[in-house]
Design a protein around this motif. Structure first.
Motif, PDB file in Angstrom:
ATOM      1  N   GLU A 208       0.810  -1.227   0.000  1.00 16.45           N
ATOM      2  CA  GLU A 208       0.000   0.000   0.000  1.00 16.45           C
ATOM      3  C   GLU A 208       0.843   1.278   0.000  1.00 16.45           C
ATOM      4  N   ASN A 209       2.126   1.166   0.421  1.00 22.93           N
ATOM      5  CA  ASN A 209       3.009   2.337   0.429  1.00 22.93           C
ATOM      6  C   ASN A 209       3.897   2.403  -0.803  1.00 22.93           C
ATOM      7  N   GLY A 210       3.618   1.531  -1.778  1.00 18.66           N
ATOM      8  CA  GLY A 210       4.407   1.542  -3.010  1.00 18.66           C
ATOM      9  C   GLY A 210       5.731   0.801  -2.878  1.00 18.66           C
ATOM     10  N   VAL A 211       5.914   0.054  -1.787  1.00 15.61           N
ATOM     11  CA  VAL A 211       7.164  -0.690  -1.605  1.00 15.61           C
ATOM     12  C   VAL A 211       7.067  -2.023  -2.355  1.00 15.61           C
ATOM     13  N   PRO A 212       8.019  -2.305  -3.290  1.00 15.46           N
ATOM     14  CA  PRO A 212       7.950  -3.570  -4.030  1.00 15.46           C
ATOM     15  C   PRO A 212       8.417  -4.767  -3.192  1.00 15.46           C
ATOM     16  N   LEU A 213       7.604  -5.809  -3.177  1.00 19.70           N
ATOM     17  CA  LEU A 213       7.930  -7.034  -2.436  1.00 19.70           C
ATOM     18  C   LEU A 213       7.812  -8.217  -3.395  1.00 19.70           C
ATOM     19  N   PRO A 214       8.514  -9.320  -3.109  1.00 19.37           N
ATOM     20  CA  PRO A 214       8.341 -10.489  -3.984  1.00 19.37           C
ATOM     21  C   PRO A 214       6.936 -11.080  -3.819  1.00 19.37           C
ATOM     22  N   LEU A 215       6.327 -11.475  -4.945  1.00 14.54           N
ATOM     23  CA  LEU A 215       5.004 -12.098  -4.898  1.00 14.54           C
ATOM     24  C   LEU A 215       5.203 -13.606  -4.791  1.00 14.54           C
ATOM     25  N   LYS A 216       4.819 -14.168  -3.638  1.00 11.49           N
ATOM     26  CA  LYS A 216       5.018 -15.619  -3.431  1.00 11.49           C
ATOM     27  C   LYS A 216       3.860 -16.394  -4.035  1.00 11.49           C
ATOM     28  N   PRO A 217       4.139 -17.469  -4.784  1.00  4.34           N
ATOM     29  CA  PRO A 217       3.034 -18.256  -5.326  1.00  4.34           C
ATOM     30  C   PRO A 217       2.488 -19.185  -4.253  1.00  4.34           C
ATOM     31  N   ALA A 218       1.853 -18.639  -3.234  1.00  2.00           N
ATOM     32  CA  ALA A 218       1.492 -19.457  -2.073  1.00  2.00           C
ATOM     33  C   ALA A 218      -0.006 -19.686  -1.960  1.00  2.00           C
ATOM     34  N   GLY A 219      -0.615 -20.102  -3.065  1.00  3.21           N
ATOM     35  CA  GLY A 219      -2.041 -20.404  -3.012  1.00  3.21           C
ATOM     36  C   GLY A 219      -2.289 -21.744  -2.355  1.00  3.21           C
ATOM     37  N   TYR A 220      -3.542 -22.204  -2.398  1.00  2.00           N
ATOM     38  CA  TYR A 220      -3.876 -23.469  -1.770  1.00  2.00           C
ATOM     39  C   TYR A 220      -3.150 -24.611  -2.460  1.00  2.00           C
ATOM     40  N   ASN A 221      -2.533 -25.471  -1.698  1.00  2.00           N
ATOM     41  CA  ASN A 221      -1.794 -26.606  -2.235  1.00  2.00           C
ATOM     42  C   ASN A 221      -2.196 -27.834  -1.431  1.00  2.00           C
ATOM     43  N   HIS A 222      -2.819 -28.810  -2.084  1.00  2.00           N
ATOM     44  CA  HIS A 222      -3.154 -30.046  -1.380  1.00  2.00           C
ATOM     45  C   HIS A 222      -1.852 -30.687  -0.911  1.00  2.00           C
ATOM     46  N   PHE A 223      -1.867 -31.374   0.188  1.00  2.93           N
ATOM     47  CA  PHE A 223      -0.764 -32.144   0.774  1.00  2.93           C
ATOM     48  C   PHE A 223       0.163 -31.326   1.669  1.00  2.93           C
ATOM     49  N   VAL A 224       0.371 -30.012   1.373  1.00  3.72           N
ATOM     50  CA  VAL A 224       1.231 -29.258   2.289  1.00  3.72           C
ATOM     51  C   VAL A 224       0.324 -28.573   3.306  1.00  3.72           C
ATOM     52  N   ASP A 225       0.912 -28.131   4.428  1.00  7.93           N
ATOM     53  CA  ASP A 225       0.093 -27.489   5.457  1.00  7.93           C
ATOM     54  C   ASP A 225      -0.180 -26.052   5.052  1.00  7.93           C
ATOM     55  N   ASN A 226      -1.425 -25.782   4.602  1.00  7.04           N
ATOM     56  CA  ASN A 226      -1.803 -24.407   4.239  1.00  7.04           C
ATOM     57  C   ASN A 226      -2.181 -23.683   5.504  1.00  7.04           C
TER      58      ASN A 226
END
Ligand code: ADP
Ligand code: MG
Length: 331
Positions: free
Chosen positions: A312-330
């Protein structure tokens, strides 16, 4: 090694590397929302399948059979829509515990039939077996004209990234159900609306370059498009459209509301990329032809793995592909 160590997507890659390949032509195989196959007619054949499992995708205590039936077909239709296509024929396989009430199954099929009717799908077969929990698997065919086919792999540097509707509402709705919060807004989770009409408009506009439906969360879907298009992306957190209810749920449980949209999933909205010279045409088209809002949330950049989200402050951060994934602990 356990499947939880590699997760859903690596498991699919590992399995598919070893598939036997026949000489039959496959236009698009594993990796998109639906497979694309040649048919003898003028249109291409689309094929997809999705499975819903009790206590993984729904609970019998919070979803009624009509809603479960609705969702099980709607999520499959969404994958056909994401290819720019229209659904046609479905086979429905169900696993049911022996003590299931017949009325439950009747209502399950009423929900499914309502969606089938709405989107002109014929249920032409399936399978019925006993199982320890309720399982519904649907295989769905669809059709698309070659010129309307929308893939994940054709986004280009400079394209704008849009989403339909609002995002995050489904996982916010799940929190309402799980925590029994006194907040409205569970429809999107229980009875998602597949964006078939919207996808058709976009595919025919001539300006849309890549499309996917949001089943695993915005961050994950952007990752899929960028990975397959060999591009990067820059998105702007403040531009991601959230509903009032999503904000309310986030505030009530002390969570960042944007996490619902980025990592939640099951919104079944469309995320697509659009040539910059067609962005105003596509926005206008939506205003005139349907009630669904359209929001630009960022643009495609040149370098694969350069996935950036500006906070929101215009600071660039890495976008993690961390959507729902079966088998791992979401989380
Ligand atoms: P979506 O979220 O759009 O339904 P998925 O993430 O479930 O897509 O699947 C990604 C791709 O992997 C799709 O092309 C799907 O057909 C394929 N896929 C998933 N599971 C399997 C499997 N067990 N065997 C072969 N292909 C699979
Ligand atoms: Mg999909």
């Amino acid at each position: 090694m356990l499947i939880r160590d590699i997760g859903e997507f690596n498991l699919i890659k590992r399995l598919s590397n070893n598939f036997v390949k026949t000489k039959r032509p496959v236009i698009v195989g594993i990796g998109d929302d639906s497979a694309v196959l040649n048919s003898s007619g003028s249109r291409l054949q689309l094929m997809t399948t999705d499975m819903l499992v009790e206590n993984v995708h729904f609970r019998l205590s919070t979803a009624n059979p009509f809603q479960i039936g609705w969702k099980s077909l709607a999520v499959n239709i969404s994958d056909i829509a994401a290819m720019g296509g229209e659904p046609t024929y479905a086979c429905v396989s169900i696993g049911l515990p022996k003590n299931t009430d017949v009325d439950f199954v009747d209502k399950l099929y009423l929900g499914m039939q309502e969606v089938a009717d709405k989107y002109s799908v014929d249920i032409v077969g399936g399978d019925t077996v006993s199982s320890p929990q309720v399982i519904i698997n649907i295989a769905l065919l669809g059709e698309v004209e070659l010129e309307n086919l929308m893939l994940r792999s054709s986004a280009k540097e400079g394209d704008y990234i849009f989403v339909t509707g609002d995002v995050g509402g489904s996982s916010a709705g799940l929190e309402i159900l799980e925590r029994q919060l006194p907040i409205n807004g569970t429809e999107k989770h229980l009875m998602p609306i597949p964006r078939v009409q919207e996808a058709g408009l976009l595919a025919k506009s001539g300006y849309v370059t890549a499309m996917i439906d949001i089943s695993d969360g915005v961050s994950s879907e952007i990752y899929h498009i960028c990975e397959q298009s060999n591009t990067g992306a820059r998105i702007f957190l403040k531009d991601i459209p959230l509903s009032d209810n999503t904000y309310k749920v986030a505030k009530t449980i002390g969570k960042d509301p944007y996490d619902f949209a980025l990592y939640g999933g099951e919104d079944y909205e469309l995320l697509f990329t659009c040539r910059p010279d067609g962005a105003s045409y596509v926005k206008e088209l939506f205003l005139n032809r349907c009630d669904t809002p359209l929001t630009c949330i960022g643009h495609i950049t040149a370098n694969w793995l350069s996935l950036v989200i500006e906070d929101e402050n215009g600071v660039p951060l890495p976008l993690k592909p961390a959507g729902y994934n079966h088998f791992v602990d979401n989380q």
